[in-house]
Design a protein around this motif. Structure first.
Motif, PDB file in Angstrom:
ATOM      1  N   ARG A 275       0.856  -1.191   0.000  1.00 29.55           N
ATOM      2  CA  ARG A 275       0.000   0.000   0.000  1.00 29.55           C
ATOM      3  C   ARG A 275       0.893   1.242   0.000  1.00 29.55           C
ATOM      4  O   ARG A 275       1.459   1.615   1.021  1.00 29.55           O
ATOM      5  CB  ARG A 275      -0.903  -0.038   1.235  1.00 29.55           C
ATOM      6  CG  ARG A 275      -1.615   1.251   1.581  1.00 29.55           C
ATOM      7  CD  ARG A 275      -2.794   1.563   0.677  1.00 29.55           C
ATOM      8  NE  ARG A 275      -3.290   2.901   0.964  1.00 29.55           N
ATOM      9  CZ  ARG A 275      -4.463   3.163   1.544  1.00 29.55           C
ATOM     10  NH1 ARG A 275      -5.279   2.202   1.875  1.00 29.55           N
ATOM     11  NH2 ARG A 275      -4.827   4.416   1.774  1.00 29.55           N
ATOM     12  N   TYR A 277      -0.167   4.209  -1.938  1.00 31.35           N
ATOM     13  CA  TYR A 277      -0.907   5.463  -2.117  1.00 31.35           C
ATOM     14  C   TYR A 277      -1.273   5.994  -0.733  1.00 31.35           C
ATOM     15  O   TYR A 277      -1.626   5.248   0.185  1.00 31.35           O
ATOM     16  CB  TYR A 277      -2.098   5.302  -3.058  1.00 31.35           C
ATOM     17  CG  TYR A 277      -3.252   4.435  -2.630  1.00 31.35           C
ATOM     18  CD1 TYR A 277      -4.268   4.939  -1.825  1.00 31.35           C
ATOM     19  CD2 TYR A 277      -3.358   3.122  -3.073  1.00 31.35           C
ATOM     20  CE1 TYR A 277      -5.349   4.157  -1.462  1.00 31.35           C
ATOM     21  CE2 TYR A 277      -4.432   2.324  -2.718  1.00 31.35           C
ATOM     22  CZ  TYR A 277      -5.430   2.846  -1.905  1.00 31.35           C
ATOM     23  OH  TYR A 277      -6.487   2.065  -1.542  1.00 31.35           O
ATOM     24  N   LEU A 291      -0.085   8.772  -5.562  1.00 29.54           N
ATOM     25  CA  LEU A 291      -0.848   7.686  -6.193  1.00 29.54           C
ATOM     26  C   LEU A 291       0.031   6.507  -6.588  1.00 29.54           C
ATOM     27  O   LEU A 291       1.248   6.628  -6.746  1.00 29.54           O
ATOM     28  CB  LEU A 291      -1.558   8.198  -7.456  1.00 29.54           C
ATOM     29  CG  LEU A 291      -2.464   9.424  -7.330  1.00 29.54           C
ATOM     30  CD1 LEU A 291      -3.275   9.597  -8.618  1.00 29.54           C
ATOM     31  CD2 LEU A 291      -3.390   9.314  -6.133  1.00 29.54           C
ATOM     32  N   ASP A 292      -0.620   5.386  -6.770  1.00 27.14           N
ATOM     33  CA  ASP A 292       0.001   4.182  -7.321  1.00 27.14           C
ATOM     34  C   ASP A 292      -0.783   3.832  -8.594  1.00 27.14           C
ATOM     35  O   ASP A 292      -1.901   3.343  -8.513  1.00 27.14           O
ATOM     36  CB  ASP A 292      -0.085   3.050  -6.293  1.00 27.14           C
ATOM     37  CG  ASP A 292       0.506   1.742  -6.799  1.00 27.14           C
ATOM     38  OD1 ASP A 292       0.687   1.595  -8.029  1.00 27.14           O
ATOM     39  OD2 ASP A 292       0.765   0.853  -5.968  1.00 27.14           O
ATOM     40  N   TYR A 296      -2.835  -1.396  -9.606  1.00 27.96           N
ATOM     41  CA  TYR A 296      -4.263  -1.708  -9.708  1.00 27.96           C
ATOM     42  C   TYR A 296      -4.825  -1.399 -11.090  1.00 27.96           C
ATOM     43  O   TYR A 296      -6.030  -1.400 -11.281  1.00 27.96           O
ATOM     44  CB  TYR A 296      -5.041  -0.916  -8.640  1.00 27.96           C
ATOM     45  CG  TYR A 296      -4.347  -0.877  -7.291  1.00 27.96           C
ATOM     46  CD1 TYR A 296      -4.351  -2.013  -6.467  1.00 27.96           C
ATOM     47  CD2 TYR A 296      -3.670   0.259  -6.851  1.00 27.96           C
ATOM     48  CE1 TYR A 296      -3.699  -1.997  -5.234  1.00 27.96           C
ATOM     49  CE2 TYR A 296      -3.025   0.290  -5.619  1.00 27.96           C
ATOM     50  CZ  TYR A 296      -3.033  -0.838  -4.819  1.00 27.96           C
ATOM     51  OH  TYR A 296      -2.388  -0.811  -3.606  1.00 27.96           O
ATOM     52  N   THR A 320      -6.168   3.520 -11.672  1.00 19.50           N
ATOM     53  CA  THR A 320      -5.956   3.600 -10.219  1.00 19.50           C
ATOM     54  C   THR A 320      -6.572   2.421  -9.478  1.00 19.50           C
ATOM     55  O   THR A 320      -6.218   2.169  -8.322  1.00 19.50           O
ATOM     56  CB  THR A 320      -6.638   4.861  -9.636  1.00 19.50           C
ATOM     57  OG1 THR A 320      -8.038   4.780  -9.943  1.00 19.50           O
ATOM     58  CG2 THR A 320      -6.056   6.130 -10.211  1.00 19.50           C
ATOM     59  N   GLN A 324      -8.740   2.903  -4.882  1.00 20.84           N
ATOM     60  CA  GLN A 324      -7.863   4.076  -4.806  1.00 20.84           C
ATOM     61  C   GLN A 324      -8.576   5.307  -5.379  1.00 20.84           C
ATOM     62  O   GLN A 324      -8.411   6.422  -4.879  1.00 20.84           O
ATOM     63  CB  GLN A 324      -6.548   3.812  -5.563  1.00 20.84           C
ATOM     64  CG  GLN A 324      -5.581   4.968  -5.475  1.00 20.84           C
ATOM     65  CD  GLN A 324      -4.250   4.719  -6.182  1.00 20.84           C
ATOM     66  OE1 GLN A 324      -3.283   5.375  -5.902  1.00 20.84           O
ATOM     67  NE2 GLN A 324      -4.196   3.768  -7.093  1.00 20.84           N
ATOM     68  N   TRP A 327     -10.862   6.630  -2.767  1.00 23.33           N
ATOM     69  CA  TRP A 327     -10.029   7.286  -1.746  1.00 23.33           C
ATOM     70  C   TRP A 327      -9.566   8.669  -2.215  1.00 23.33           C
ATOM     71  O   TRP A 327      -9.579   9.646  -1.465  1.00 23.33           O
ATOM     72  CB  TRP A 327      -8.834   6.365  -1.451  1.00 23.33           C
ATOM     73  CG  TRP A 327      -7.713   7.000  -0.694  1.00 23.33           C
ATOM     74  CD1 TRP A 327      -7.567   7.064   0.655  1.00 23.33           C
ATOM     75  CD2 TRP A 327      -6.554   7.661  -1.250  1.00 23.33           C
ATOM     76  NE1 TRP A 327      -6.407   7.721   0.979  1.00 23.33           N
ATOM     77  CE2 TRP A 327      -5.762   8.093  -0.170  1.00 23.33           C
ATOM     78  CE3 TRP A 327      -6.123   7.921  -2.557  1.00 23.33           C
ATOM     79  CZ2 TRP A 327      -4.565   8.776  -0.349  1.00 23.33           C
ATOM     80  CZ3 TRP A 327      -4.932   8.601  -2.735  1.00 23.33           C
ATOM     81  CH2 TRP A 327      -4.163   9.021  -1.645  1.00 23.33           C
TER      82      TRP A 327
END
Ligand code: FE
Ligand code: CA
Length: 502
Positions: A275, A277, A291-292, A296, A320, A324, A327
């Motif tokens: 995790r 982000y 962000l990542d 995903y 995203t 995410q 979020w």
């Protein structure tokens, strides 16, 4: 049962009276330097890893298979004389003798210094900064932004130049290491140095690769100079990977990444997921949404390069992931900051090689997930975000551009700006003109600037404006290039759109 030898070694390591722990022949263990990261108003993460032999074949850095106590201290002066917090953390083999100390109980908005001790050895001193108190007024946040450091392609001079700016934060947007083997993907102008072995695939490989990178003095200087806020892109794992990549390899890469970064325990990987982000707040001045966009995302439908791909325009696609995105949009709605800064990996705004409707866009970037881009952009517009700025890595070029809600509608209002940072070294020395990419400026009028040189981005965030300096070093094939400002832009409060300064 513990055999006699391990018992003896443990005795040495844990400090039996009269026997100095971690004595020779292990040797100086702080070869990878120190780092701190993710500052909060009351503290930060302090990191180091014990590795007397950084490139040891087994990936354990020359450490014995026993826990070793590591003493840490945080002080209010650069010499670490006035210590205000101290403690001991156990470095264990399971995590390659890396230490992540979540320091708390400090004062907001000030500088600190920290160091570690193991046995008779004392680490270098690092500089930290705590975040301002929640909602506190803040005059300035100085932030250096960076990405893409290929060890083989050049010297990491830009890291030292960033360190010399003494920023409050260093935001690393990914490609912190490259996984390539020493004979793969050479620099166009020739490699200046070599990776330690073949393509990284196993935990041992990734540990050795991270260790190799941290033997670089420019990189260690950047870590010691300021708190980092790192997120990863693709090369920390494998070129252009998606969630479909086999789980053992993701697990190995994520674990080694965590081991070598000043990340909080909340980022400790769970098997093949991590995790990363998260949000960071800088008083009332700025909220950073990190962000990542790798882990995903939906799979690529037309490869990763520039191509025409109507299928990727499917509004249901996501870069995203659903969770995410929820979020992020929630974060926009909650934000009371003057500036909402979105730090992420790949190019956000549209970049098409041909004018609409014949879109030829890079599928690995948000252009390959335009539905996602529209939802995120609309998300900040609908939430009434006061100022939105997107920071981007990955492209190995400096770029500046304005963001629109709808790139097909010329009357669509500007709703933010994007600043993309070039690489530290990836691509080698670079050049001032690049016909293919310069042509993108003509096809995409919202793009304002492009330069294929190495460097970093320096942001001065203030209540009335953000000033962005695109810094370059003119060569990375030999060490020591000075930093120059190639271009400067500002974004004024409540006035979306870049203003060219120089
Ligand atoms: Fe890169
Ligand atoms: Ca990348």
């Amino acid at each position: 049962m513990i055999d006699r030898r391990s018992f003896l070694v443990m005795g040495l390591a844990s400090g039996v009276p009269g026997v100095p722990p971690l004595r020779a022949p292990y040797g100086e263990p702080f070869t990878l330097g120190v780092a701190c990261g993710d500052p909060a108003p009351d503290g930060f993460v302090a990191w180091t890893r014990l590795a007397p032999v950084p490139l040891a074949e087994d990936g354990f850095g020359g450490m014995p298979p026993v826990p070793v106590p590591v003493y840490w201290e945080v002080a209010t002066d650069p010499a670490c004389a006035k210590v205000v917090r101290r403690g001991t953390e156990e470095a264990v083999r399971e995590w390659a003798h890396a230490v992540h100390v979540e320091v708390g109980g400090l004062e907001p908005a000030r500088e600190y210094w920290y160091r570690f001790k193991a046995g008779p050895y004392i680490s270098p001193i690092g500089r930290a900064v705590t975040a301002p108190a929640a909602g506190a007024p803040v005059k300035t946040l100085t932030m250096a932004v960076t990405s893409c450091a290929n060890y083989q392609h050049g010297h990491f001079t830009a890291y030292t130049r960033m360190a010399q700016e003494r920023p409050d934060l260093i935001l690393h947007l990914g490609d912190y290491i490259y996984e390539y083997g020493k004979d793969e993907q050479p620099c166009p102008g020739g490699n200046v140095r070599e990776h330690e072995g073949p393509e990284a695939k196993t935990l041992t490989d990734y540990r050795r690769r991270h260790a190799l990178y941290k033997t670089d003095p420019d990189l260690r200087a950047a870590h010691a100079a300021a708190p980092w806020v790192p997120i990863m892109d693709d090369h920390e794992v494998r070129n252009n990977w998606t969630g479909l990549l086999e789980a053992p390899r993701r697990e190995a890469a994520f674990r080694a990444y965590y081991e070598h970064m000043p990340l909080r325990r909340s980022a400790m990987p769970q098997g093949p997921s991590i995790r990363l982000y998260r949000r960071l707040r800088w008083g009332s001045l700025a909220t950073l949404h990190l962000l990542d966009t790798r882990q995903y995302r939906d799979r690529a439908l037309c490869g990763s390069g520039f191509s025409e791909c109507p299928k990727s325009e499917d509004p249901g696609r996501t870069i995203t992931g659903t969770e995410q995105e929820r979020w992020l949009l929630e974060g926009f709605r909650e934000s009371k900051a003057r500036w909402d800064i979105i730090g992420q990996q790949v190019f956000f705004g549209r970049r098409t090689k041909y004018p609409p409707p014949e879109l030829v866009v890079r599928q690995d970037a948000w252009d390959g997930y335009s539905g996602s881009r529209t939802r995120v952009t609309r998300g900040w517009v609908d939430a009434g975000v006061r100022n939105a700025v997107v920071l981007t890595g990955d492209v190995h070029s400096h770029w500046a551009g304005d963001l629109a809600l709808d790139y097909d509608d010329e009357d669509s209002p500007l709703v933010g700006s994007e600043l993309a940072v070039t690489s530290i070294s990836s691509g080698g020395d670079g050049h001032d003109h690049d016909r293919a990419r310069d042509a993108l400026l003509d096809t995409n009028p919202h793009l304002k600037f492009h330069l294929r040189r190495r460097g970093y981005l320096l942001l001065k965030v203030e209540p009335t404006a953000i000033a962005a300096d695109f810094k370059i070093v003119r060569y990375v094939s030999t060490p020591g290039a000075p930093a120059l400002t190639a271009a400067g832009f500002t974004v004024a409060d409540k006035l979306p759109g870049l203003i060219r300064q120089a």
